[in-house]
Design an enzyme around this catalytic site. Sequence first.
Site, PDB file in Angstrom:
ATOM      1  N   ASP A 174       6.873  -8.004  -4.073  1.00 31.23           N
ATOM      2  CA  ASP A 174       6.758  -9.180  -3.170  1.00 31.23           C
ATOM      3  C   ASP A 174       7.545 -10.414  -3.599  1.00 31.23           C
ATOM      4  O   ASP A 174       7.770 -11.306  -2.774  1.00 31.23           O
ATOM      5  CB  ASP A 174       5.290  -9.637  -2.975  1.00 31.23           C
ATOM      6  CG  ASP A 174       4.443  -8.594  -2.280  1.00 31.23           C
ATOM      7  OD1 ASP A 174       5.013  -7.606  -1.760  1.00 31.23           O
ATOM      8  OD2 ASP A 174       3.217  -8.753  -2.271  1.00 31.23           O
ATOM      9  N   ASP A 399      -7.080  -4.895  -1.272  1.00 30.25           N
ATOM     10  CA  ASP A 399      -5.931  -5.814  -1.245  1.00 30.25           C
ATOM     11  C   ASP A 399      -6.370  -7.266  -1.445  1.00 30.25           C
ATOM     12  O   ASP A 399      -5.525  -8.128  -1.708  1.00 30.25           O
ATOM     13  CB  ASP A 399      -5.219  -5.739   0.114  1.00 30.25           C
ATOM     14  CG  ASP A 399      -4.582  -4.380   0.355  1.00 30.25           C
ATOM     15  OD1 ASP A 399      -3.919  -3.859  -0.551  1.00 30.25           O
ATOM     16  OD2 ASP A 399      -4.774  -3.832   1.469  1.00 30.25           O
TER      17      ASP A 399
HETATM   18  C1  BGC Z   1      -4.106  -6.628  -7.296  1.00 24.23           C
HETATM   19  C2  BGC Z   1      -4.097  -6.019  -8.667  1.00 24.23           C
HETATM   20  C3  BGC Z   1      -4.317  -4.520  -8.578  1.00 24.23           C
HETATM   21  C4  BGC Z   1      -3.346  -3.885  -7.596  1.00 24.23           C
HETATM   22  C5  BGC Z   1      -3.585  -2.397  -7.405  1.00 24.23           C
HETATM   23  C6  BGC Z   1      -3.159  -5.928  -6.383  1.00 24.23           C
HETATM   24  O1  BGC Z   1      -3.304  -6.414  -5.096  1.00 24.23           O
HETATM   25  O2  BGC Z   1      -3.815  -7.994  -7.383  1.00 24.23           O
HETATM   26  O3  BGC Z   1      -5.089  -6.584  -9.450  1.00 24.23           O
HETATM   27  O4  BGC Z   1      -4.170  -3.911  -9.834  1.00 24.23           O
HETATM   28  O5  BGC Z   1      -3.441  -4.529  -6.351  1.00 24.23           O
HETATM   29  O6  BGC Z   1      -4.769  -2.134  -6.762  1.00 24.23           O
END
Ligand code: BGC
Length: 460
Positions: A174, A399
Site C-alpha cells: 500500500d 482487515d
Molecule cells: C494487519 C496486520 C496483520 C495483517 C495480516 C494487516 O491488516 O495490520 O497486523 O498481520 O493484516 O492479517
Amino acid sequence: MNRKVHNGRTRSRPRGALAAAAAMSVVAGLLTFGAEATAEKTDDVTTARVDNPYEGAQVYVNPDWSGRASQGGGSAIADEPTFVWMDRTAAINGTEGARGLRAHLDTALDQGADLFQVVIYNLPGRDCSALASNGELPADAIDRYQTEYIDPIAEILGDPAYANLRIVTVVEIDSLPNLITNVAPRETQTENCNTMKANGNYQKGVGYALGALGALPNVYNYIDIGHHGWLGWDDNFEPFADLVMNETVTNNGASPEDVHGFVSNVANYGVLHEEHFDANTVIGGRPVREASDWVDWNRYVDEVSYAKAYGELFSQRFGRRISMLIDTSRNGWGGADRPSGPSSSTDPNTFVEESRIDGRIHTGNWCNQSGAGIGERPTASPEEGIDAFVWVKPPGESDGSSEEIPNDEGKGFDRMCDPTYEGNPRNGNNMSGALADAPLSGHWFQAQFSELVQNAYPPL
Ligand code: BGC
C-alpha cells in the site's frame, strides 16, 4: 546481460556482517539450486536466483494460522501456505499466538520446505490513507525503521542455516500506491499521505528494505502494485512505474537487481477474471469502460489482465523478465450470488451490475468485505505471465475493527470497516460493504472466515 551482483565489494552495505552472510549463502545457494538456476557470471561472483521461485517449491505452511483455520471449520484449506507478517518490531521475536521469525524459519526447515514467504510491513507513517493498520512508527522514524526493524530481519534471514530456503518477501504493501492516488491535489488526498510524500520516507524505507534484503542471494523481493481498482487508470498506471523506477529502486541502498517482481491484490478482493466482460466490451453501442459506473474509465476490470500489463511494463523498464504474483486468498466470490453468465441487458450499467463476479459495492472497498470467498488455492505458474497465485493475507485475519478498540499494536479505527459508514472520495462515497463485529486488523475473525469458506471459488 551483465547483472550487478550484491556483495561486499561492488556495493557498500550498512553492516559488514550482512555482506559476509550474503557471500556465504551465494555458495550455499549454488550448491542447492545450481542445476535449475539461470546462473549468470559477472567479473567476480555468480548469482543463483531462479527465474520463478515457486516452480517446484514446497512452500512453508504457518502452523499458527493453520491451527486456527482447521479449528475454525477450514480443514480443507488449513494446509495451504500463507505469508508470515512482520507487522511490527515485536513480531520479529514473536507475539501472543504468533511465533517469531527465527522460529518460523526453523519450522520451515523441519517441514522440509523450499520456500518461505514473509511480508515486510512496518514503514514510518504506515497505511497513510487509512487508519486500521497505521502501525507503530511515526512519520519521521526512518532511522528506527532501518536499525530496529529491517536490520534485525536481514540478520536473521541471512543466517547461513536458512541459505537453502528461497525467501519471498512482499515489501511494504500500500505504501507506494498511496503516494500516487492519495495525495494533493487530488480529492482523495489525506493529510498523512501528504506528509509521507513530502518527507520521502516511504521511498527511503522501501529502498532500504530492498537493498538490505536483496543483498541475500536467496531472497526474492516483490513490490506491491495495489490492485486493478487502485492503479488501473491511466492517471495512475505509468506514474506509479515512474515512482518505482526513479525514486525507489535506486534509493537508500537499493539497486534494480534487488527487485525480483511485483505482487497484486494483496489483502484485497479483486477477481482474477471477470469472465463475462472486459473494459472494451460494447453494450448498447458503448464500451462499458466509459458507460458503466463500475468500470468508470478504468483500463482493467480484473487482476490477471492488470498484473500482466504491469509485468510487461516493468519487464521493459528493468530490461529483464519481471515476476508477477497475485494474492488470491479472498477473491473467490462464489456462493449463490455469483452470476452464471453474462446479463442480457442492453444498458451498459445494468449489464455490468448483473454480470460482474466481484460482488463489492465499489472497487475502493477493502475492509472485511461481505460476500467474499476464498479464491484460487496457491499455485505455481497458474497461467501465462503469472508466476504464482499466493495467499498473502491469511484468510480469517481481520482487515480492521468495525468499531474503536483500544490496543497497543498501533491499530486505529477506520470507518471503512464499519458497515454503517457511507464512505469517502476513495470509495466514491459508497457504503463500506464491511462485515459487522470485526476485531482489530490481524486478529482472528471467525464469522468472516466461515463466510470465506462457504463462498470459496473454486468451491472447497
Ligand atoms: C494487519 C496486520 C496483520 C495483517 C495480516 C494487516 O491488516 O495490520 O497486523 O498481520 O493484516 O492479517
